[in-house]
Scaffold this active site. Sequence first.
Site, mmCIF file in Angstrom:
data_model
loop_
_atom_site.group_PDB
_atom_site.id
_atom_site.type_symbol
_atom_site.label_atom_id
_atom_site.label_comp_id
_atom_site.label_asym_id
_atom_site.label_seq_id
_atom_site.Cartn_x
_atom_site.Cartn_y
_atom_site.Cartn_z
ATOM 1 N N GLN A 268 0.833 -1.201 0.000
ATOM 2 C CA GLN A 268 0.000 0.000 0.000
ATOM 3 C C GLN A 268 0.868 1.251 0.000
ATOM 4 O O GLN A 268 1.851 1.322 0.753
ATOM 5 C CB GLN A 268 -0.820 -0.067 1.282
ATOM 6 C CG GLN A 268 -1.837 1.012 1.491
ATOM 7 C CD GLN A 268 -2.620 0.717 2.773
ATOM 8 O OE1 GLN A 268 -2.118 0.937 3.874
ATOM 9 N NE2 GLN A 268 -3.815 0.197 2.636
ATOM 10 N N HIS B 6 -0.031 -4.325 3.296
ATOM 11 C CA HIS B 6 -1.425 -4.397 3.731
ATOM 12 C C HIS B 6 -1.722 -5.817 4.205
ATOM 13 O O HIS B 6 -2.281 -6.015 5.263
ATOM 14 C CB HIS B 6 -2.381 -3.977 2.617
ATOM 15 C CG HIS B 6 -3.823 -3.971 3.049
ATOM 16 N ND1 HIS B 6 -4.830 -3.406 2.312
ATOM 17 C CD2 HIS B 6 -4.430 -4.492 4.147
ATOM 18 C CE1 HIS B 6 -6.000 -3.562 2.955
ATOM 19 N NE2 HIS B 6 -5.779 -4.222 4.058
ATOM 20 N N PHE C 159 -4.365 -3.873 13.452
ATOM 21 C CA PHE C 159 -4.271 -4.129 12.008
ATOM 22 C C PHE C 159 -3.701 -5.535 11.780
ATOM 23 O O PHE C 159 -4.254 -6.339 11.023
ATOM 24 C CB PHE C 159 -3.375 -3.056 11.390
ATOM 25 C CG PHE C 159 -3.268 -3.062 9.877
ATOM 26 C CD1 PHE C 159 -4.238 -3.635 9.063
ATOM 27 C CD2 PHE C 159 -2.173 -2.445 9.264
ATOM 28 C CE1 PHE C 159 -4.113 -3.600 7.672
ATOM 29 C CE2 PHE C 159 -2.053 -2.404 7.880
ATOM 30 C CZ PHE C 159 -3.017 -2.989 7.090
ATOM 31 N N HIS D 113 -6.273 -8.151 12.721
ATOM 32 C CA HIS D 113 -7.300 -8.322 11.691
ATOM 33 C C HIS D 113 -6.773 -9.170 10.539
ATOM 34 O O HIS D 113 -7.459 -10.074 10.049
ATOM 35 C CB HIS D 113 -7.748 -6.950 11.184
ATOM 36 C CG HIS D 113 -8.607 -7.012 9.962
ATOM 37 N ND1 HIS D 113 -9.960 -7.270 9.996
ATOM 38 C CD2 HIS D 113 -8.290 -6.893 8.648
ATOM 39 C CE1 HIS D 113 -10.438 -7.306 8.764
ATOM 40 N NE2 HIS D 113 -9.452 -7.077 7.915
ATOM 41 N N GLU D 114 -5.539 -8.893 10.105
ATOM 42 C CA GLU D 114 -4.973 -9.610 8.961
ATOM 43 C C GLU D 114 -4.742 -11.082 9.281
ATOM 44 O O GLU D 114 -4.995 -11.957 8.451
ATOM 45 C CB GLU D 114 -3.678 -8.935 8.493
ATOM 46 C CG GLU D 114 -3.903 -7.552 7.877
ATOM 47 C CD GLU D 114 -4.766 -7.605 6.615
ATOM 48 O OE1 GLU D 114 -4.499 -8.429 5.717
ATOM 49 O OE2 GLU D 114 -5.726 -6.810 6.519
ATOM 50 N N LYS E 229 -8.399 -12.804 9.772
ATOM 51 C CA LYS E 229 -9.177 -12.945 8.532
ATOM 52 C C LYS E 229 -8.449 -13.764 7.474
ATOM 53 O O LYS E 229 -9.037 -14.635 6.843
ATOM 54 C CB LYS E 229 -9.532 -11.561 7.973
ATOM 55 C CG LYS E 229 -10.354 -11.631 6.683
ATOM 56 C CD LYS E 229 -10.830 -10.272 6.211
ATOM 57 C CE LYS E 229 -11.616 -10.414 4.906
ATOM 58 N NZ LYS E 229 -11.964 -9.090 4.329
ATOM 59 N N HIS E 230 -7.171 -13.464 7.247
ATOM 60 C CA HIS E 230 -6.433 -14.078 6.128
ATOM 61 C C HIS E 230 -5.409 -15.129 6.586
ATOM 62 O O HIS E 230 -5.303 -16.200 6.003
ATOM 63 C CB HIS E 230 -5.708 -12.993 5.319
ATOM 64 C CG HIS E 230 -6.621 -11.971 4.723
ATOM 65 N ND1 HIS E 230 -7.405 -12.219 3.619
ATOM 66 C CD2 HIS E 230 -6.891 -10.681 5.089
ATOM 67 C CE1 HIS E 230 -8.101 -11.124 3.321
ATOM 68 N NE2 HIS E 230 -7.812 -10.185 4.195
#
Length: 224
Positions: A32, A59, A109, A112-113, A116-117
Site C-alpha cells: 500500500q 497491507h 491491524f 485483523h490480517e 481474517k487471512h
Amino acid sequence: MRSPSSFFGVLFILALISGVHAGYDFFYFVLQWPGSYCDTSSGCCYPTYGKPPSNFGIHGLWPNYNNGSYPANCDPNNPFDVNKIQDLVSSLRTNWPSLACPSSDSTSFWQHEWDKHGTCSESVMDEHGYFQDALNLKSRINLLQYLQSAGISPNNAFYSLTNIKSAIKTGTGHTPWIECNKDASGNYQLYQVYICIDHAGTTLIDCPVFPTGACGSSIKFPTF
Ligand SMILES: *[C@@H]1O[C@H](CO)[C@@H](O)[C@H](O)[C@H]1NC(C)=O
C-alpha cells in the site's frame, strides 16, 4: 464386496497424490502507498509511534483461490497473539503500519490480517511464520526502487498505468495488479499493488487471476 468407506478411502488417497491441498491456491501480497491512503477525503492517522517511512507498506498476505474467490476467517480457535511475534514487532511497525483513525500502535491491524487471512494459511505457516514470510517478501520486493528506476516518483504527478505496471514487471518478473483509489479531488491514484506468490509463500508467480476494479489510464502518485 467393496464397502463405501474403502471407496472414499481410495478417493482420499488419490486426492493426496494429485497434490490437492486444502485451503487456498496462491497468495496476493498486497502493498500500500501511504500517500494515497492519506490524501483521500477521509484522511488518515499516523501510528502512535510516529509517521511511517515514505515507502510502500504491507497491507496483507492473502490466500486466494484460482477462481478469484478467497477463504476468510478460517480458524477462530487460533486467534492472533502478539506474544508469538514479539521479535518481529519492531520490523512490523516500520513495514506494516496502520494508517487508520484513530491512531493506534498497529497491533489491531496485524490482528485483523491474521484472523481474517492468516488463519487460512495455517496448514503451511503458523502465526510467526506468516508475519516473518510477509516481512521477507517485503524486503525482497522494492517497489519504490523499481518505479523510480523508470522515472516514476511520488511527486503528485500523473503517470501512465501501463508504464507503472511495466516498471514493476521489470523489477519482479511478473505483471502486478494495480488498485486505485481517489484523492480528495476525485483523481485516480496509485493505491495498492498486488503481487502473486505461490502456495508455499516463497516464489513470485504470474497471477492465476487478477482482482477487478476501476483505475484511470493516467494516475497520480502522491507524495508522502
Ligand atoms: C472457488 O474455489 C473454491 C475452492 O475450490 C471453492 O470452495 C469455491 O466454492 C469456488 N468459488 C466459486 C465462486 O466458484
